[in-house]
Design an enzyme around this catalytic site. Structure first.
Site, mmCIF file in Angstrom:
data_model
loop_
_atom_site.group_PDB
_atom_site.id
_atom_site.type_symbol
_atom_site.label_atom_id
_atom_site.label_comp_id
_atom_site.label_asym_id
_atom_site.label_seq_id
_atom_site.Cartn_x
_atom_site.Cartn_y
_atom_site.Cartn_z
ATOM 1 N N ARG A 110 0.874 -1.178 0.000
ATOM 2 C CA ARG A 110 0.000 0.000 0.000
ATOM 3 C C ARG A 110 0.904 1.217 0.000
ATOM 4 O O ARG A 110 1.686 1.431 0.924
ATOM 5 C CB ARG A 110 -0.929 0.012 1.218
ATOM 6 C CG ARG A 110 -1.651 1.331 1.378
ATOM 7 C CD ARG A 110 -2.790 1.293 2.363
ATOM 8 N NE ARG A 110 -3.941 0.588 1.821
ATOM 9 C CZ ARG A 110 -5.169 0.649 2.328
ATOM 10 N NH1 ARG A 110 -5.405 1.376 3.408
ATOM 11 N NH2 ARG A 110 -6.158 -0.010 1.780
ATOM 12 N N HIS A 137 -7.372 0.744 -6.449
ATOM 13 C CA HIS A 137 -7.595 -0.085 -5.262
ATOM 14 C C HIS A 137 -8.276 -1.383 -5.726
ATOM 15 O O HIS A 137 -9.446 -1.631 -5.437
ATOM 16 C CB HIS A 137 -8.466 0.669 -4.257
ATOM 17 C CG HIS A 137 -8.465 0.079 -2.881
ATOM 18 N ND1 HIS A 137 -7.674 -1.000 -2.528
ATOM 19 C CD2 HIS A 137 -9.159 0.417 -1.757
ATOM 20 C CE1 HIS A 137 -7.892 -1.285 -1.256
ATOM 21 N NE2 HIS A 137 -8.782 -0.442 -0.770
ATOM 22 N N GLN A 140 -10.193 -3.940 -3.341
ATOM 23 C CA GLN A 140 -11.514 -3.516 -2.881
ATOM 24 C C GLN A 140 -12.590 -3.882 -3.902
ATOM 25 O O GLN A 140 -13.703 -4.283 -3.543
ATOM 26 C CB GLN A 140 -11.518 -1.998 -2.640
ATOM 27 C CG GLN A 140 -12.840 -1.476 -2.106
ATOM 28 C CD GLN A 140 -13.156 -1.959 -0.702
ATOM 29 O OE1 GLN A 140 -12.316 -1.852 0.175
ATOM 30 N NE2 GLN A 140 -14.349 -2.497 -0.497
ATOM 31 N N ASP A 225 -17.092 7.188 -1.996
ATOM 32 C CA ASP A 225 -15.857 7.113 -1.198
ATOM 33 C C ASP A 225 -15.639 8.502 -0.595
ATOM 34 O O ASP A 225 -16.322 9.471 -0.968
ATOM 35 C CB ASP A 225 -14.687 6.707 -2.139
ATOM 36 C CG ASP A 225 -13.370 6.448 -1.415
ATOM 37 O OD1 ASP A 225 -13.368 6.338 -0.173
ATOM 38 O OD2 ASP A 225 -12.336 6.359 -2.111
ATOM 39 N N CYS A 265 -16.265 1.735 0.358
ATOM 40 C CA CYS A 265 -15.113 0.908 0.743
ATOM 41 C C CYS A 265 -14.760 1.060 2.212
ATOM 42 O O CYS A 265 -14.113 0.179 2.779
ATOM 43 C CB CYS A 265 -13.918 1.251 -0.142
ATOM 44 S SG CYS A 265 -13.382 2.964 -0.023
ATOM 45 N N ARG A 293 -13.677 -8.558 1.818
ATOM 46 C CA ARG A 293 -12.246 -8.328 1.590
ATOM 47 C C ARG A 293 -11.476 -9.603 1.946
ATOM 48 O O ARG A 293 -10.537 -10.001 1.268
ATOM 49 C CB ARG A 293 -11.745 -7.162 2.450
ATOM 50 C CG ARG A 293 -12.318 -5.793 2.109
ATOM 51 C CD ARG A 293 -11.921 -5.338 0.728
ATOM 52 N NE ARG A 293 -10.481 -5.307 0.556
ATOM 53 C CZ ARG A 293 -9.680 -4.312 0.943
ATOM 54 N NH1 ARG A 293 -10.200 -3.228 1.491
ATOM 55 N NH2 ARG A 293 -8.374 -4.367 0.750
HETATM 56 N N1 NVA Z 1 -9.839 6.707 -1.681
HETATM 57 C C1 NVA Z 1 -9.492 6.288 -0.334
HETATM 58 C C2 NVA Z 1 -9.755 4.832 -0.162
HETATM 59 C C3 NVA Z 1 -9.460 4.319 1.225
HETATM 60 C C4 NVA Z 1 -9.709 2.843 1.371
HETATM 61 C C5 NVA Z 1 -8.024 6.616 -0.063
HETATM 62 O O1 NVA Z 1 -7.201 6.409 -0.954
HETATM 63 O O2 NVA Z 1 -7.737 7.116 1.022
HETATM 64 N N1 CP Z 2 -11.299 -0.083 2.344
HETATM 65 C C1 CP Z 2 -10.028 -0.167 2.796
HETATM 66 O O1 CP Z 2 -9.076 -0.409 2.051
HETATM 67 O O2 CP Z 2 -9.908 0.008 4.135
HETATM 68 P P1 CP Z 2 -8.555 0.205 4.938
HETATM 69 O O3 CP Z 2 -7.985 1.553 4.538
HETATM 70 O O4 CP Z 2 -8.983 0.174 6.376
HETATM 71 O O5 CP Z 2 -7.614 -0.896 4.598
#
Ligand code: NVA
Ligand code: CP
Length: 310
Positions: A110, A137, A140, A225, A265, A293
């Site tokens: 990540r 992502h 997800q 989101d 998500c 997930r």
């Molecule tokens: N768009 C959000 C998704 C988090 C799971 C982010 O990148 O922070």
């Molecule tokens: N939806 C998602 O990826 O959640 P986290 O940021 O908690 O991993």
């Protein structure tokens, strides 16, 4: 020569890395693995396997679902925070990939730039999974699609509406529309459109509709989101202004088809991108979505890491 895996090592850096048929099989397998776990069956195809989990951003669901998934499949996961590893002190990605992939059997990352996961994958002997970048992502979307299939059957030919930012989640919805053959209307304010190149790849299935109520008309699924993603915290107030007419609320859900589902998500901000009445209401499937997930990623780990399946 490093020989554990060769240049045919499979990575999952975006949804486009799976052939549409393989994606459908994976979703079916996720549903099977969920049933099997719920019936108490022990299934350990990844015994003695280790997953390295590199996180340069926060996470609850992704970290826990991958770690629990590895345990359930008989393997082990190591959490590697950029704060505590040499990666965080500037060790090159290429070197980190070469070293880690001689020790573990798969890596999830990540991070910010999509190029980071691509570079890591290029130097890795073992499968690399994108656990979220600024661009995509994909994990997800596996869970979201599994959830839709479980609740409503095949998503092909259905109408999905994305409301809000043209961000990493939106880009993965565009790729899902392309892979699974659904129509995607994207309701975003000007200046927050998804990447035109990504959109171009699914031009026959996706369109931008500025008015969220118009976009929601007869939809089968509404997804949204946060307005400011990780790394965009400094833009919170300007984004709150830009997105103020883009909340998924009861008025928007009333425009959809009568059996439309709502997904997010998570984490969610009630009163911003979604009203409490919608996320906590009868059309919301966000808890199933979060649980999936685990199951969807177990199917992915099995596909990429289990040599029996190769
Ligand atoms: N768009 C959000 C998704 C988090 C799971 C982010 O990148 O922070
Ligand atoms: N939806 C998602 O990826 O959640 P986290 O940021 O908690 O991993």
């Amino acid at each position: 020569m490093d020989s554990k895996h060769n240049s045919s090592t499979k990575h999952f850096l975006s949804l486009l890395d799976l052939h549409p048929d393989a994606l459908r099989n994976l979703l079916a397998r996720a549903i099977e693995l969920k049933k099997s776990r719920n019936s108490g069956e022990i299934y350990e195809p990844l015994k003695n396997c280790t997953l390295g989990m590199i996180f340069e951003k926060a996470s609850t669901r992704t970290r826990v679902s991958f770690e629990a998934g590895m345990t359930q499949l008989g393997g082990h996961a190591i959490f590697l925070s950029s704060r505590d590893t040499q990666l965080g002190r500037g060790e090159p990605i290429e070197d980190s990939a070469r070293v880690l992939s001689r020790m573990v059997d798969g890596v999830i990352i990540r991070t910010f730039e999509q190029e980071t996961v691509e570079l890591f994958a290029r130097y890795s002997q073992v499968p690399v999974i994108n656990a979220l970048t600024d661009l995509y992502h994909p994990c997800q979307l596996l869970a979201d699609m599994q959830t839709y299939f479980e609740h409503r059957g095949d998503i092909a030919g259905r109408k999905v509406v994305w409301v809000g930012d043209g961000n990493n989640m939106c880009h993965s919805y565009v790729n899902a529309a392309r892979q699974l053959d659904f129509q995607l209307d994207i309701a975003c304010p000007e200046g927050y459109d998804p990447d035109p190149g990504i959109l171009q790849g699914a031009a026959d299935r996706c369109r931008i509709v500025r008015d969220p109520l118009e976009a929601a008309e007869s939809a089968d699924l509404v997804a949204t989101d946060v307005w400011a993603s990780m790394g965009q915290e400094g833009e919170q107030s300007e984004r709150t202004r830009a997105f103020k007419n883009y909340q998924v609320d009861d008025a928007l859900m009333e425009r959809t088809g009568s059996d439309a589902l709502f997904m997010h998500c998570l984490p969610a901000h009630r009163g911003e991108e979604v009203s409490a009445s919608v996320i906590d209401g009868p059309r919301s499937v966000v808890w199933d979505e979060a649980e999936n997930r685990l199951h969807a990623q177990k199917a992915l780990l099995e596909l990429l890491m289990s040599h029996k399946q190769a």
